[in-house]
Motif scaffolding. Sequence first.
Motif, PDB file in Angstrom:
ATOM      1  N   GLU A  96       0.809  -1.221   0.000  1.00 30.49           N
ATOM      2  CA  GLU A  96       0.000   0.000   0.000  1.00 30.49           C
ATOM      3  C   GLU A  96       0.840   1.269   0.000  1.00 30.49           C
ATOM      4  O   GLU A  96       0.284   2.372  -0.036  1.00 30.49           O
ATOM      5  CB  GLU A  96      -0.914   0.018   1.230  1.00 30.49           C
ATOM      6  N   MET A  97       2.158   1.127   0.060  1.00 31.79           N
ATOM      7  CA  MET A  97       3.018   2.300   0.208  1.00 31.79           C
ATOM      8  C   MET A  97       3.098   3.146  -1.054  1.00 31.79           C
ATOM      9  O   MET A  97       3.636   4.248  -1.032  1.00 31.79           O
ATOM     10  CB  MET A  97       4.422   1.865   0.628  1.00 31.79           C
ATOM     11  N   GLY A  98       2.576   2.643  -2.167  1.00 29.89           N
ATOM     12  CA  GLY A  98       2.567   3.451  -3.387  1.00 29.89           C
ATOM     13  C   GLY A  98       1.782   4.741  -3.216  1.00 29.89           C
ATOM     14  O   GLY A  98       2.206   5.810  -3.658  1.00 29.89           O
ATOM     15  N   GLY A  99       0.635   4.658  -2.558  1.00 29.24           N
ATOM     16  CA  GLY A  99      -0.160   5.857  -2.308  1.00 29.24           C
ATOM     17  C   GLY A  99       0.525   6.812  -1.348  1.00 29.24           C
ATOM     18  O   GLY A  99       0.405   8.032  -1.473  1.00 29.24           O
ATOM     19  N   TYR A 100       1.256   6.262  -0.375  1.00 24.94           N
ATOM     20  CA  TYR A 100       2.008   7.082   0.579  1.00 24.94           C
ATOM     21  C   TYR A 100       3.109   7.865  -0.139  1.00 24.94           C
ATOM     22  O   TYR A 100       3.236   9.087   0.028  1.00 24.94           O
ATOM     23  CB  TYR A 100       2.603   6.158   1.642  1.00 24.94           C
ATOM     24  N   ILE A 101       3.887   7.176  -0.971  1.00 24.48           N
ATOM     25  CA  ILE A 101       4.987   7.820  -1.676  1.00 24.48           C
ATOM     26  C   ILE A 101       4.478   8.808  -2.722  1.00 24.48           C
ATOM     27  O   ILE A 101       5.117   9.836  -2.977  1.00 24.48           O
ATOM     28  CB  ILE A 101       5.896   6.758  -2.316  1.00 24.48           C
ATOM     29  N   SER A 102       3.331   8.520  -3.314  1.00 23.83           N
ATOM     30  CA  SER A 102       2.792   9.457  -4.305  1.00 23.83           C
ATOM     31  C   SER A 102       2.504  10.818  -3.674  1.00 23.83           C
ATOM     32  O   SER A 102       2.687  11.865  -4.313  1.00 23.83           O
ATOM     33  CB  SER A 102       1.521   8.880  -4.939  1.00 23.83           C
ATOM     34  N   LYS A 103       2.062  10.835  -2.416  1.00 28.00           N
ATOM     35  CA  LYS A 103       1.842  12.111  -1.733  1.00 28.00           C
ATOM     36  C   LYS A 103       3.168  12.833  -1.487  1.00 28.00           C
ATOM     37  O   LYS A 103       3.236  14.069  -1.582  1.00 28.00           O
ATOM     38  CB  LYS A 103       1.118  11.886  -0.409  1.00 28.00           C
ATOM     39  N   SER A 104       4.220  12.068  -1.189  1.00 30.29           N
ATOM     40  CA  SER A 104       5.540  12.685  -1.016  1.00 30.29           C
ATOM     41  C   SER A 104       6.024  13.298  -2.323  1.00 30.29           C
ATOM     42  O   SER A 104       6.598  14.397  -2.333  1.00 30.29           O
ATOM     43  CB  SER A 104       6.544  11.627  -0.519  1.00 30.29           C
ATOM     44  N   TRP A 105       5.804  12.601  -3.427  1.00 27.39           N
ATOM     45  CA  TRP A 105       6.241  13.142  -4.714  1.00 27.39           C
ATOM     46  C   TRP A 105       5.467  14.403  -5.074  1.00 27.39           C
ATOM     47  O   TRP A 105       6.046  15.358  -5.616  1.00 27.39           O
ATOM     48  CB  TRP A 105       6.075  12.095  -5.812  1.00 27.39           C
ATOM     49  N   ARG A 106       4.188  14.440  -4.793  1.00 25.05           N
ATOM     50  CA  ARG A 106       3.420  15.670  -5.064  1.00 25.05           C
ATOM     51  C   ARG A 106       3.910  16.811  -4.183  1.00 25.05           C
ATOM     52  O   ARG A 106       4.038  17.950  -4.628  1.00 25.05           O
ATOM     53  CB  ARG A 106       1.925  15.421  -4.842  1.00 25.05           C
ATOM     54  N   TYR A 107       4.172  16.483  -2.922  1.00 22.15           N
ATOM     55  CA  TYR A 107       4.629  17.499  -1.965  1.00 22.15           C
ATOM     56  C   TYR A 107       5.937  18.133  -2.416  1.00 22.15           C
ATOM     57  O   TYR A 107       6.095  19.362  -2.410  1.00 22.15           O
ATOM     58  CB  TYR A 107       4.787  16.837  -0.595  1.00 22.15           C
ATOM     59  N   ASN A 108       6.911  17.314  -2.812  1.00 26.04           N
ATOM     60  CA  ASN A 108       8.209  17.833  -3.238  1.00 26.04           C
ATOM     61  C   ASN A 108       8.207  18.266  -4.697  1.00 26.04           C
ATOM     62  O   ASN A 108       8.905  19.215  -5.064  1.00 26.04           O
ATOM     63  CB  ASN A 108       9.294  16.764  -3.043  1.00 26.04           C
ATOM     64  N   GLY A 109       7.447  17.551  -5.534  1.00 26.80           N
ATOM     65  CA  GLY A 109       7.473  17.840  -6.959  1.00 26.80           C
ATOM     66  C   GLY A 109       6.924  19.204  -7.309  1.00 26.80           C
ATOM     67  O   GLY A 109       7.485  19.920  -8.150  1.00 26.80           O
ATOM     68  N   ILE A 110       5.837  19.606  -6.671  1.00 26.61           N
ATOM     69  CA  ILE A 110       5.239  20.908  -6.990  1.00 26.61           C
ATOM     70  C   ILE A 110       6.222  22.037  -6.687  1.00 26.61           C
ATOM     71  O   ILE A 110       6.444  22.932  -7.499  1.00 26.61           O
ATOM     72  CB  ILE A 110       3.928  21.090  -6.196  1.00 26.61           C
ATOM     73  N   GLY A 111       6.841  21.972  -5.515  1.00 22.65           N
ATOM     74  CA  GLY A 111       7.838  22.995  -5.169  1.00 22.65           C
ATOM     75  C   GLY A 111       9.036  22.958  -6.093  1.00 22.65           C
ATOM     76  O   GLY A 111       9.575  23.998  -6.467  1.00 22.65           O
ATOM     77  N   GLY A 112       9.463  21.745  -6.487  1.00 22.44           N
ATOM     78  CA  GLY A 112      10.602  21.625  -7.392  1.00 22.44           C
ATOM     79  C   GLY A 112      10.315  22.219  -8.757  1.00 22.44           C
ATOM     80  O   GLY A 112      11.153  22.916  -9.340  1.00 22.44           O
ATOM     81  N   PHE A 113       9.121  21.950  -9.287  1.00 19.59           N
ATOM     82  CA  PHE A 113       8.754  22.506 -10.588  1.00 19.59           C
ATOM     83  C   PHE A 113       8.639  24.025 -10.536  1.00 19.59           C
ATOM     84  O   PHE A 113       9.073  24.727 -11.462  1.00 19.59           O
ATOM     85  CB  PHE A 113       7.431  21.898 -11.068  1.00 19.59           C
ATOM     86  N   ILE A 114       8.060  24.547  -9.464  1.00 18.52           N
ATOM     87  CA  ILE A 114       7.937  26.005  -9.339  1.00 18.52           C
ATOM     88  C   ILE A 114       9.306  26.652  -9.233  1.00 18.52           C
ATOM     89  O   ILE A 114       9.585  27.675  -9.876  1.00 18.52           O
ATOM     90  CB  ILE A 114       7.069  26.348  -8.112  1.00 18.52           C
ATOM     91  N   GLY A 115      10.204  26.060  -8.418  1.00 11.01           N
ATOM     92  CA  GLY A 115      11.555  26.611  -8.295  1.00 11.01           C
ATOM     93  C   GLY A 115      12.304  26.601  -9.611  1.00 11.01           C
ATOM     94  O   GLY A 115      12.966  27.579  -9.980  1.00 11.01           O
ATOM     95  N   ALA A 116      12.199  25.497 -10.355  1.00  7.29           N
ATOM     96  CA  ALA A 116      12.871  25.419 -11.658  1.00  7.29           C
ATOM     97  C   ALA A 116      12.302  26.449 -12.630  1.00  7.29           C
ATOM     98  O   ALA A 116      13.047  27.082 -13.393  1.00  7.29           O
ATOM     99  CB  ALA A 116      12.730  24.005 -12.227  1.00  7.29           C
ATOM    100  N   ALA A 117      10.971  26.645 -12.607  1.00  5.88           N
ATOM    101  CA  ALA A 117      10.359  27.624 -13.496  1.00  5.88           C
ATOM    102  C   ALA A 117      10.825  29.048 -13.177  1.00  5.88           C
ATOM    103  O   ALA A 117      11.070  29.856 -14.082  1.00  5.88           O
ATOM    104  CB  ALA A 117       8.830  27.535 -13.403  1.00  5.88           C
ATOM    105  N   LEU A 118      10.977  29.363 -11.884  1.00  3.33           N
ATOM    106  CA  LEU A 118      11.442  30.700 -11.507  1.00  3.33           C
ATOM    107  C   LEU A 118      12.884  30.927 -11.971  1.00  3.33           C
ATOM    108  O   LEU A 118      13.218  32.011 -12.476  1.00  3.33           O
ATOM    109  CB  LEU A 118      11.342  30.876  -9.996  1.00  3.33           C
ATOM    110  N   ILE A 119      13.747  29.922 -11.810  1.00  2.62           N
ATOM    111  CA  ILE A 119      15.134  30.066 -12.250  1.00  2.62           C
ATOM    112  C   ILE A 119      15.201  30.236 -13.766  1.00  2.62           C
ATOM    113  O   ILE A 119      15.976  31.058 -14.280  1.00  2.62           O
ATOM    114  CB  ILE A 119      15.956  28.846 -11.793  1.00  2.62           C
TER     115      ILE A 119
END
Length: 416
Positions: A96-119
């Motif tokens: 069941e940990m796939g759903g757990y990790i998917s939330k981690s990826w959304r949490y970090n991924g959104i910030g990562g994409f925004i930071g890359a877009a700003l740079i």
Amino acid sequence: MNGRSIKALWSERSRAFRKESLPYFQYMIMSGLPGFLILLLILGSIGYGTLFRNVQPDFPIVAIGAIVLTPFLSWSPLRTWLQQPDIVFLMPREQEMGGYISKSWRYNGIGGFIGAALIIALYWPLYDKVIGESALSLALLIPIAAVIKGVNMIGSWKERRMAWPGARQASRLLRWVGTALLIAVFLTAALWKSLLFMLLIIAAGWAALRLPQMHYFPWERLITEEERTRKRYYTLFSAFIDVPLSPSRITRRRYLSWIANRVPYLNENTYKYLYTNSLLRTELGGMLVRMTVVGAVFILVTGEARWLSGWMAAGMYLLFLLVIGVQTVALRSVHKHTVWRHIYPLPSARRDHSLNGIIITATAICGALMWLVLALLLIPAGLWQPTVGGLAVGLIYVLWLLPARLRRKKSDDFDE
């Protein structure tokens, strides 16, 4: 645990960490950090505007783009909030940990994409001005960067699952090099050629990632990464207020270990030897090394461009010297909550003297290395005033302001 949703557990732990860290962020705000960040933003804006107005056609814009964009597109952190007991209590629900990790990826991924877009948004005006009409449009550059970022996130997850550290390190190195090459190709070659090259790189990387032996779910790797991230947060917090630190992660830095061996083997040097090793072998030492290197790079870029007749480079030197000094003070909290100090017959009266001496010495060494870069750039150009002025202010900070701050801090009460 069996009746609880895995995704609900992720949300609960995320809220708990925010609640736990909120008071420390409040202390950071009260310490004047917002004013420091505003000053940094102002200096950065002045430097960027000066560079944009004076940029020359021979400016290495592609190389700078590859150097600046690669870390933002390649680095893929992952906050999972996992703890050591989870190996026992959550492993039975590993499927069941796939759903757990998917939330981690959304949490970090959104910030990562925004930071890359700003740079990219900051980089593109310089690229467009240097390259001219053949420049890749911003509307294309951002989606392409998003694809590269997504591929790196997938690759980083595969690396976390690798069973052997050597394979993981080699894969990470190749992924970062491949990302830098992709960025350089997209900034120089025709779009169809760049897309073809990207497909080849992705195919080769995908094939290579199928070779190493992998775990189904990397429990130990994710827990270690989470502990390291929390340690970094609390190391930062400890620069502003005393916090209970978790056990330090020990790293053998052979290129620095010789320094501790230079401390004479005498009873009065006990704390000097202890805290020297603590500085060199914990995350704090790695942070100082990275800050010194980053500061030298900023000084190199601003000094080479002669921004504000060298004063921008001097400002960068003093800025990073201040940041390093603030971080080094966190050494006072490394052994503050340990019990062995009450057991062993150590010369407690010398603790503060030895500790403050190490903090001042470490800050001075980092400052001297950065000032050497400043001097090698500005003195040959005849820019003596910012070179000497930066050195004078740096000496005032290291020899007067920093010791005064350390004297104001309360000493630990060993009889408490």
